[in-house]
Design a protein around this motif. Structure first.
Motif, short mmCIF file in Angstrom:
data_model
loop_
_atom_site.label_atom_id
_atom_site.label_comp_id
_atom_site.label_asym_id
_atom_site.label_seq_id
_atom_site.Cartn_x
_atom_site.Cartn_y
_atom_site.Cartn_z
N PRO A 109 -2.23 4.86 -3.78
CA PRO A 109 -3.84 3.69 -3.09
C PRO A 109 -4.70 2.88 -4.70
O PRO A 109 -4.30 2.97 -5.21
CB PRO A 109 -4.32 4.83 -2.47
CG PRO A 109 -3.56 5.79 -3.26
CD PRO A 109 -2.53 5.69 -4.29
N GLY A 110 -4.56 1.78 -4.03
CA GLY A 110 -5.78 0.78 -4.60
C GLY A 110 -6.98 0.51 -3.41
O GLY A 110 -7.07 0.70 -2.36
N LYS A 111 -7.86 -0.47 -4.33
CA LYS A 111 -8.61 -0.83 -3.39
C LYS A 111 -8.80 -1.99 -2.69
O LYS A 111 -9.22 -2.02 -1.02
CB LYS A 111 -10.32 -0.91 -4.32
CG LYS A 111 -10.37 0.04 -5.30
CD LYS A 111 -11.45 1.62 -4.20
CE LYS A 111 -12.05 2.70 -4.86
NZ LYS A 111 -13.01 3.60 -3.92
N GLN A 112 -7.95 -2.93 -3.05
CA GLN A 112 -7.69 -3.71 -2.01
C GLN A 112 -6.56 -4.18 -1.41
O GLN A 112 -5.72 -5.06 -0.89
CB GLN A 112 -7.55 -5.30 -3.11
CG GLN A 112 -9.41 -5.74 -3.75
CD GLN A 112 -9.84 -5.36 -2.91
OE1 GLN A 112 -10.51 -6.07 -2.27
NE2 GLN A 112 -11.10 -4.72 -2.67
N GLU A 113 -5.21 -3.04 -2.59
CA GLU A 113 -4.09 -2.96 -1.35
C GLU A 113 -4.00 -2.18 -2.17
O GLU A 113 -3.63 -1.30 -3.31
CB GLU A 113 -3.20 -4.26 -1.94
CG GLU A 113 -2.43 -4.05 -3.26
CD GLU A 113 -2.32 -5.50 -4.04
OE1 GLU A 113 -1.69 -6.07 -3.01
OE2 GLU A 113 -1.11 -5.45 -4.65
N TRP A 114 -2.48 -1.15 -1.76
CA TRP A 114 -1.73 -0.32 -1.38
C TRP A 114 -0.31 -0.74 -1.95
O TRP A 114 0.77 -1.14 -0.74
CB TRP A 114 -2.06 1.15 -0.23
CG TRP A 114 -3.20 2.04 -0.16
CD1 TRP A 114 -4.40 0.99 -0.49
CD2 TRP A 114 -3.82 2.82 -0.03
NE1 TRP A 114 -5.56 1.47 -0.84
CE2 TRP A 114 -4.72 3.37 0.23
CE3 TRP A 114 -2.49 3.87 0.30
CZ2 TRP A 114 -5.18 4.64 0.09
CZ3 TRP A 114 -3.48 5.61 0.84
CH2 TRP A 114 -4.95 5.58 0.98
N THR A 115 0.30 0.18 -2.58
CA THR A 115 2.27 -0.05 -2.74
C THR A 115 2.65 1.34 -2.15
O THR A 115 2.27 2.17 -2.49
CB THR A 115 2.30 -0.02 -3.98
OG1 THR A 115 1.20 -0.66 -4.91
CG2 THR A 115 4.04 -0.37 -4.54
N ALA A 116 3.36 1.09 -1.37
CA ALA A 116 4.45 1.66 -0.60
C ALA A 116 5.90 1.48 -0.94
O ALA A 116 6.63 0.54 -1.47
CB ALA A 116 4.30 1.10 0.83
N ILE A 117 5.96 3.07 -1.20
CA ILE A 117 7.43 3.01 -2.40
C ILE A 117 8.51 4.16 -1.29
O ILE A 117 8.20 5.03 -0.57
CB ILE A 117 6.70 3.59 -3.31
CG1 ILE A 117 6.13 3.41 -4.06
CG2 ILE A 117 8.25 4.13 -4.16
CD1 ILE A 117 5.49 4.36 -5.00
N ILE A 118 9.53 3.38 -1.06
CA ILE A 118 10.48 3.71 -0.68
C ILE A 118 11.98 4.54 -1.72
O ILE A 118 11.83 3.95 -2.14
CB ILE A 118 11.47 3.15 0.67
CG1 ILE A 118 11.04 3.01 1.70
CG2 ILE A 118 13.17 4.84 0.79
CD1 ILE A 118 11.32 2.48 2.50
N SER A 119 11.74 6.40 -1.52
CA SER A 119 12.33 7.44 -2.86
C SER A 119 13.82 7.56 -2.84
O SER A 119 13.77 8.66 -0.99
CB SER A 119 10.85 7.81 -3.65
OG SER A 119 12.00 8.82 -4.39
N LYS A 120 14.78 7.71 -2.81
CA LYS A 120 15.68 8.48 -2.57
C LYS A 120 15.41 10.12 -2.90
O LYS A 120 16.50 11.22 -3.14
CB LYS A 120 17.04 7.98 -3.47
CG LYS A 120 17.44 7.88 -5.16
CD LYS A 120 18.42 7.03 -5.49
CE LYS A 120 17.89 6.88 -7.13
NZ LYS A 120 18.95 5.89 -7.07
N ASP A 121 14.88 10.38 -3.49
CA ASP A 121 14.38 11.83 -3.98
C ASP A 121 14.13 12.11 -2.47
O ASP A 121 13.59 11.79 -1.47
CB ASP A 121 13.53 12.38 -4.82
CG ASP A 121 13.28 11.87 -6.10
OD1 ASP A 121 14.12 11.85 -6.11
OD2 ASP A 121 12.63 11.43 -6.69
N LEU A 122 14.92 13.83 -2.17
CA LEU A 122 14.20 14.10 -1.25
C LEU A 122 13.92 15.33 -1.56
O LEU A 122 13.79 16.18 -2.50
CB LEU A 122 16.00 14.22 -0.90
CG LEU A 122 16.13 13.51 0.67
CD1 LEU A 122 17.83 12.94 0.81
CD2 LEU A 122 15.42 12.82 1.56
N ASN A 123 13.36 16.42 -0.40
CA ASN A 123 12.79 18.19 -0.32
C ASN A 123 11.23 17.90 -1.59
O ASN A 123 11.70 18.77 -2.69
CB ASN A 123 13.72 18.67 0.17
CG ASN A 123 14.74 18.89 0.30
OD1 ASN A 123 14.38 18.96 1.26
ND2 ASN A 123 15.77 18.90 0.24
#
Length: 183
Positions: A109-123
């Motif tokens: 989260p950020g005040k002006q933008e948020w960074t979306a992350i796709i990770s190969k981690d599971l569970n």
């Protein structure tokens, strides 16, 4: 009285004295942040599905978003277990091609933008064990504020676009649109 009749009567009497609990199975109350899912095109169109996310829905209950999803820190995108993203067809996330499969979906989260992350981690429980080395892709998305409407429970929906679908996240007055493009 025969001995066998006496034993049967005694056994039946003893059984009647033992408390019988017909409600032996107890079920928990509804989770404070219940699990939910959003999919595109819909939950019921499995053969045509492009994308699905399973997440838990924390509620503000008078708290600040920033207390629950602190600025600059990796967030699990919901509550409890980290959000689980399944992609059914190759898609573009930013400039990165994402192959079909199941991933973990984090946010910063950020005040002006948020960074979306796709990770190969599971569970993964929460974001406590987030490992940047397992990131598949990251995309920065601008924050929009809806001053007129507040959403109490964190919510995700998908909407079709000319290039694929946008995943909309809403909570409090914050709105985010995260693009996923079909190849």
């Amino acid at each position: 009285m025969k001995i066998s009749t006496f034993i049967s009567t005694l056994a039946l009497t003893l059984l009647m004295l033992i408390p019988f609990n017909s409600n032996a199975q107890e079920f928990p109350d509804l989770d404070k942040s219940p699990m939910d899912a959003a999919a595109f095109p819909s939950k019921y169109d499995e053969p045509k599905k492009l994308i699905k996310i399973i997440y838990s829905r924390p509620q503000l209950k008078g708290r600040s978003i920033w207390d629950l999803a602190p600025v600059g820190k990796v967030w699990r995108t919901g509550a409890n277990e980290a959000a689980e993203l399944t992609i059914y067809t190759p898609m573009l996330f930013g400039d990165t091609k994402i192959e079909p499969g199941t991933y973990t979906f984090f946010m910063i989260p950020g005040k002006q933008e948020w960074t979306a992350i796709i990770s190969k981690d599971l569970n993964v429980w929460g974001s406590y064990f987030y490992n940047e080395e397992n990131d598949v892709a990251k995309v920065a998305v601008p924050v929009k504020n809806d001053k007129n409407n507040s959403i109490e429970a964190f919510s995700i929906v998908f909407q079709e676009t000319s290039k694929g679908t946008d995943m909309y996240l809403g909570w409090g007055h914050i709105r985010l649109a995260i693009p996923f493009h079909k190849l």
